[in-house]
Structures are given as structure tokens and as C-alpha cells.
Scaffold this motif. Structure first.
Motif, PDB file in Angstrom:
ATOM      1  N   GLY A  23       0.808  -1.228   0.000  1.00  0.00           N
ATOM      2  CA  GLY A  23       0.000   0.000   0.000  1.00  0.00           C
ATOM      3  C   GLY A  23       0.830   1.260   0.000  1.00  0.00           C
ATOM      4  O   GLY A  23       0.309   2.349  -0.031  1.00  0.00           O
ATOM      5  N   VAL A  32       1.047  -8.421  -3.521  1.00  0.00           N
ATOM      6  CA  VAL A  32      -0.014  -9.240  -2.917  1.00  0.00           C
ATOM      7  C   VAL A  32      -0.170 -10.534  -3.713  1.00  0.00           C
ATOM      8  O   VAL A  32      -0.239 -11.633  -3.149  1.00  0.00           O
ATOM      9  CB  VAL A  32      -1.364  -8.470  -2.922  1.00  0.00           C
ATOM     10  CG1 VAL A  32      -2.497  -9.350  -2.432  1.00  0.00           C
ATOM     11  CG2 VAL A  32      -1.249  -7.215  -2.078  1.00  0.00           C
ATOM     12  N   GLY A 231      -5.842   2.217  -2.296  1.00  0.00           N
ATOM     13  CA  GLY A 231      -4.793   1.946  -3.280  1.00  0.00           C
ATOM     14  C   GLY A 231      -3.632   2.907  -3.148  1.00  0.00           C
ATOM     15  O   GLY A 231      -3.605   3.763  -2.261  1.00  0.00           O
ATOM     16  N   ARG A 232      -2.695   2.724  -4.053  1.00  0.00           N
ATOM     17  CA  ARG A 232      -1.521   3.581  -4.042  1.00  0.00           C
ATOM     18  C   ARG A 232      -1.885   4.990  -4.538  1.00  0.00           C
ATOM     19  O   ARG A 232      -2.867   5.157  -5.246  1.00  0.00           O
ATOM     20  CB  ARG A 232      -0.444   2.992  -4.968  1.00  0.00           C
ATOM     21  CG  ARG A 232       0.100   1.682  -4.476  1.00  0.00           C
ATOM     22  CD  ARG A 232       1.055   1.056  -5.454  1.00  0.00           C
ATOM     23  NE  ARG A 232       0.422   0.726  -6.721  1.00  0.00           N
ATOM     24  CZ  ARG A 232       0.749   1.245  -7.890  1.00  0.00           C
ATOM     25  NH1 ARG A 232       1.694   2.135  -7.987  1.00  0.00           N
ATOM     26  NH2 ARG A 232       0.134   0.864  -8.992  1.00  0.00           N
ATOM     27  N   GLY A 262      -7.940   5.758   1.260  1.00  0.00           N
ATOM     28  CA  GLY A 262      -7.009   4.923   2.024  1.00  0.00           C
ATOM     29  C   GLY A 262      -5.808   4.500   1.203  1.00  0.00           C
ATOM     30  O   GLY A 262      -5.926   4.202   0.022  1.00  0.00           O
ATOM     31  N   GLY A 263      -4.653   4.447   1.865  1.00  0.00           N
ATOM     32  CA  GLY A 263      -3.418   4.007   1.202  1.00  0.00           C
ATOM     33  C   GLY A 263      -2.383   5.105   1.266  1.00  0.00           C
ATOM     34  O   GLY A 263      -2.645   6.202   1.754  1.00  0.00           O
ATOM     35  N   LEU A 302      -8.101  -3.404   6.533  1.00  0.00           N
ATOM     36  CA  LEU A 302      -8.758  -3.430   5.217  1.00  0.00           C
ATOM     37  C   LEU A 302     -10.170  -4.006   5.232  1.00  0.00           C
ATOM     38  O   LEU A 302     -11.100  -3.367   4.720  1.00  0.00           O
ATOM     39  CB  LEU A 302      -7.896  -4.209   4.229  1.00  0.00           C
ATOM     40  CG  LEU A 302      -6.777  -3.438   3.526  1.00  0.00           C
ATOM     41  CD1 LEU A 302      -5.898  -4.407   2.743  1.00  0.00           C
ATOM     42  CD2 LEU A 302      -7.341  -2.387   2.587  1.00  0.00           C
ATOM     43  N   GLU A 319      -6.146  -0.440 -15.747  1.00  0.00           N
ATOM     44  CA  GLU A 319      -6.002  -1.392 -14.641  1.00  0.00           C
ATOM     45  C   GLU A 319      -5.953  -2.804 -15.210  1.00  0.00           C
ATOM     46  O   GLU A 319      -6.969  -3.315 -15.690  1.00  0.00           O
ATOM     47  CB  GLU A 319      -7.212  -1.235 -13.703  1.00  0.00           C
ATOM     48  CG  GLU A 319      -7.048  -1.842 -12.344  1.00  0.00           C
ATOM     49  CD  GLU A 319      -5.947  -1.196 -11.505  1.00  0.00           C
ATOM     50  OE1 GLU A 319      -4.886  -1.828 -11.391  1.00  0.00           O
ATOM     51  OE2 GLU A 319      -6.122  -0.082 -10.991  1.00  0.00           O
ATOM     52  N   LEU A 323      -6.986  -5.604  -7.843  1.00  0.00           N
ATOM     53  CA  LEU A 323      -7.358  -6.437  -6.690  1.00  0.00           C
ATOM     54  C   LEU A 323      -8.358  -5.736  -5.774  1.00  0.00           C
ATOM     55  O   LEU A 323      -9.225  -6.390  -5.183  1.00  0.00           O
ATOM     56  CB  LEU A 323      -6.109  -6.762  -5.861  1.00  0.00           C
ATOM     57  CG  LEU A 323      -5.202  -7.855  -6.398  1.00  0.00           C
ATOM     58  CD1 LEU A 323      -3.961  -7.984  -5.523  1.00  0.00           C
ATOM     59  CD2 LEU A 323      -5.937  -9.187  -6.447  1.00  0.00           C
TER      60      LEU A 323
END
Ligand code: UDP
Length: 425
Positions: A23, A32, A231-232, A262-263, A302, A319, A323
């Protein structure tokens, strides 16, 4: 499993270390994938060694994950973080060090599964020298990626050539979606063997908490409308589209909207620039009060964040698989995603979520409003999403398919490196 049981196989992931925290920096889906596939294959009886490049002096050389599954860090180039576009020059040393490791440990890998084009090159060299079988997963195709970026890196020519050669020479390419297979055929080469085996997710970890419990844990009210990104921080992830879409939501001012992004690593690290840019847009649009940046979400966090959300948005420009979409779906949360690549495979529009054209703020805003305004339908989409992941995208199922592929390839007669050179001359 049959006669291939207990065989040594190597998963090679030069830049995506399966043992690091996910992340942040460049660590995402590939890390992952390699880790989960490695662990699941070890459960099925393979002896799995996952090779990656040592990217810092304090990293352990070997990390044991489970019986028969370990990460081995190879020294190739300086022991520091190097962006992936600058890594190719260290690939020959990576090959030499892998050969040396095999010599010293007395292990010879009959099959290598390579990940991303840098590792593809390493695998092709090992195949030429040792005659091992090679399976390859691209994770990202240069031919597709370079269509969606404005500056093409210097390494592009080399990458495209390696991606073509590996498609034509590997024993099998694993495409993670029919869309990726189609891109390989139309943009890379019509030669070579391709099997479609998707990425997977842990259907036991995701989906174990319900929305109410998750919200209690995060201190979010039951009537808040939660929109989640995970995600990043990378320009290609299209986070800006999501922020602008939420800014123009019809529900703004009428409902208690919360946007969770988030990330990402702490400021000053390599993704900091995109994070700062996104925060700048949030501020400019006056969305500070409704937006939260919780930073990198760990394994424990998560499932709770996904379950708490009303909708998860994946606004990527491109993409290959994605995931995050199946993790959210496994958690019973519908997904709104860009109508690109693997997301067209995982998200079924009107059944498990919605698709919108990439970079289209209006379309994302309309999709978010539609789902948030119809809670019953939202729940129905979430249930169907969970079912789709159970049926198609569990790691155990994915690893079984990979294992069957390896067994099949290992049963095929070996072509010695010498014969192969003659055959391809
Ligand atoms: N991830 C994570 N914590 C974070 C952000 C992301 O563990 O804070 C994980 C996420 O759960 C997913 C992976 O990173 O498993 C991202 O994979 P994806 O294929 O969506 O994108 P990629 O990073 O490969 O572009």
C-alpha cells in the motif's frame, strides 16, 4: 496433487517484494499476488521460493512465510529503493545471483513463474541457461500503459521488446482477464501460449464483518454515506476523478457524505507528490471536512474499511486486473470502476456495481449518486458482488488452477537450452 508434489519452484518478482508492507511506495497488487499465490501453492505441496531484489540494507535476506514458502532477497545493484523504470540495468546481476544461490543451496528450479517484464527477462535468461520452464504474468502491459500516459520513459523500447519476446517464448503466459489476453493478441503478438487464470482474494478475511460492526469500530454513524478509495497514490489511479465526482454529487449538502481515501505512505516518500496534489484538490473544492486520509491500511484494517463503505470506487485510467475491486466485492460492497481492463471482467455493471468511462467526473458522480440513493439496491449489488468473488476469484481456486498448469508444463518433455537455441535460430 500428483507427481509434481514437493517440487521446487521459483516465483520471481524483481521489483515487487512479497514480504514488504503493501500500500505504500510502489508496493501494490503484484506484491499481494506473488505472496498469496506463493503461500497457496505451498499449501498445495510445492516448495516455493519467491525471489525479489534487496532494496534496503536492513531487510532480511530470507523471510520464511510458512512451511515451504519463503522470500529470498537478491543483491542486485545498490541496496536502496530504485524506481522500477531504472532497474533493468541490474537484471543481469539478478540472474547471476539466482544462479549462484541455486549452486550454493543445491536447489535447481524446474519452473519459474515470472512477474512483470523485468522478471520476464530474468526468467528468459534462466530458461536459456538452465532449460527451466517459464510461466509469466505481466501485471501491466507496456503497449497498453503507454497509450494512457503523456511521457513515455526511456526504457519503453526495451520493455516492449521483452514483453513481445516473453509472449512468444514462455511455456505459458497467464492472463488475469479475457481483456488482458485480448490486449496481448492485438497489441503484442499473435504467437505464444496464453491461459486465463484470474487474480484472487481471501474470501475468509474479506466479508467476515458486517457494515454495522465495521462502522462501530471506525466510529462512523449508521446514516453516513461512505465512499471509499483504497490503493496507491499514483496518477494512473485516477483519484482526482473520484474527488471531483464527489464534489459535484447531488447528495452533497443533503446527506452526510464521507470520502475515505485509504493508502499511501507518509509525506516525503515516493508517492508523496500525488498525495499532496490530491489533498490540494480536496482543499480547493472545500471538501476537507468530509474527506479522510487514513494512510496505509494494514491487513487488519482493510476488511473493516471495505465493510463500512457504501460503495468502493476504482477510478483508474488503466487497470490490468485491480485487486481492490474484488476485495471490496468480497466484503459485500458494490464497486464503481472505470470501464477499462480487468475491471470490465470483475465488475458486472448493474449486477455487482457500475462502470464509468475513465476520467469522466460526471459519469462517476452519477454512478455514485445512483447507488447511494438506493440503499436496497446497493445491498442487492453487494450480495451479488460477494457471490461473484466466491464463484470466480478465491485464492484457493486460483492457486489450484496455477498448480494444474505447472503440473501440465512439468510433464511436457524438457527442451535442453541447446536444442531450444537451434529451434529458434
Ligand atoms: N493495499 C493495502 N493497503 C493500502 C492500500 C492498498 O494493503 O493501504 C493493497 C490492496 O488491498 C490491494 C493492493 O494493495 O491488495 C493493490 O492492488 P491493485 O491490484 O488494486 O492495484 P496495484 O497497486 O497493483 O496497481
Amino acid at each position: 496433487m500428483n507427481s509434481a508434489s514437493q517440487k521446487h519452484i521459483a516465483l520471481i518478482s524483481v521489483h515487487g517484494d512479497p514480504a514488504v508492507e503493501i500500500g505504500k511506495e510502489e508496493a501494490g497488487g503484484q506484491n499481494v499476488y506473488v505472496r498469496q499465490v506463493g503461500e497457496a501453492l505451498a499449501e498445495l505441496g510445492w516448495q516455493v521460493d519467491m525471489f525479489t531484489r534487496k532494496a534496503s540494507a536492513d531487510q532480511a535476506k530470507i523471510v520464511e512465510h510458512a512451511p515451504n514458502c519463503r522470500t529470498i532477497r537478491i543483491t542486485a545493484g545498490p541496496e536502496e529503493f530504485i524506481p522500477r523504470d531504472n532497474l533493468f540495468k541490474h537484471a543481469p546481476e539478478f540472474v547471476q545471483q539466482m544462479l549462484k544461490f541455486q549452486q550454493e543451496s543445491g536447489i535447481e528450479y524446474e519452473l519459474v513463474h515470472t512477474n512483470y517484464w523485468l522478471s520476464a527477462w530474468v526468467g528468459m535468461e534462466l530458461k536459456k541457461i538452465q532449460g527451466c520452464k517459464q510461466v509469466h504474468t505481466y501485471h501491466s502491459l507496456g503497449a497498453v500503459k503507454y497509450k494512457s500516459v503523456s511521457t513515455i520513459p526511456l526504457i519503453a523500447k526495451t520493455r516492449l521488446a521483452v514483453e513481445k519476446e516473453v509472449l512468444e517464448t514462455a511455456n505459458c503466459i497467464v492472463a488475469t482477464s479475457p481483456q488482458e489476453q485480448e490486449h496481448m493478441r492485438s497489441l503484442v503478438s499473435t504467437k505464444g501460449n496464453i491461459d486465463i487464470i484470474p487474480c484472487g482474494t481471501d474470501i475468509h478475511r474479506f466479508g467476515k464483518v458486517d457494515q454495522q460492526q465495521a462502522r462501530q469500530q471506525l466510529g462512523i454513524n449508521a446514516d453516513t454515506k461512505v465512499i471509499l478509495y483504497v490503493g496507491r497514490f499514483d496518477f494512473r489511479k485516477g483519484i482526482e476523478t473520484l474527488v471531483r465526482a464527489v464534489a459535484q454529487s447531488q447528495l452533497r449538502g443533503k446527506a452526510d457524505l464521507k470520502l475515505i481515501i485509504g493508502g499511501g505512505s507518509r509525506p516525503g516518500q515516493s508517492d508523496g507528490k500525488e498525495r499532496d496534489r490530491i489533498e490540494g484538490i480536496v482543499n480547493e473544492l472545500g471538501m476537507q471536512d468530509m474527506t479522510v486520509f487514513p494512510g496505509r491500511l494494514g491487513d487488519e484494517d482493510l476488511p473493516i474499511y471495505y465493510a463500512a463503505a457504501d460503495v468502493c470506487v476504482v477510478p483508474s485510467h488503466y487497470e490490468p486486473f485491480g485487486l481492490v475491486a474484488i476485495e471490496a466485492m468480497a466484503s459485500g460492497t458494490p464497486v464503481i470502476a472505470s470501464d477499462v481492463g480487468g475491471l470490465q471482467y470483475t465488475v458486472v455493471p448493474e449486477e455487482t456495481g457500475l462502470l464509468a468511462p475513465p476520467k469522466d467526473n460526471d459519469a462517476f458522480a452519477a454512478a455514485i449518486d445512483r447507488i447511494l440513493s438506493h440503499p436496497e439496491w446497493r445491498n442487492q449489488l453487494g450480495r451479488a458482488a460477494r457471490k461473484r468473488v466466491e464463484d470466480k476469484f478465491s485464492w484457493d481456486g486460483v492457486a489450484t488452477q496455477l498448480s494444474e498448469l505447472y503440473v501440465k508444463l512439468l510433464e511436457q518433455p524438457a527442451v535442453s537450452p541447446k536444442d531450444e537455441a537451434v529451434a529458434t535460430a
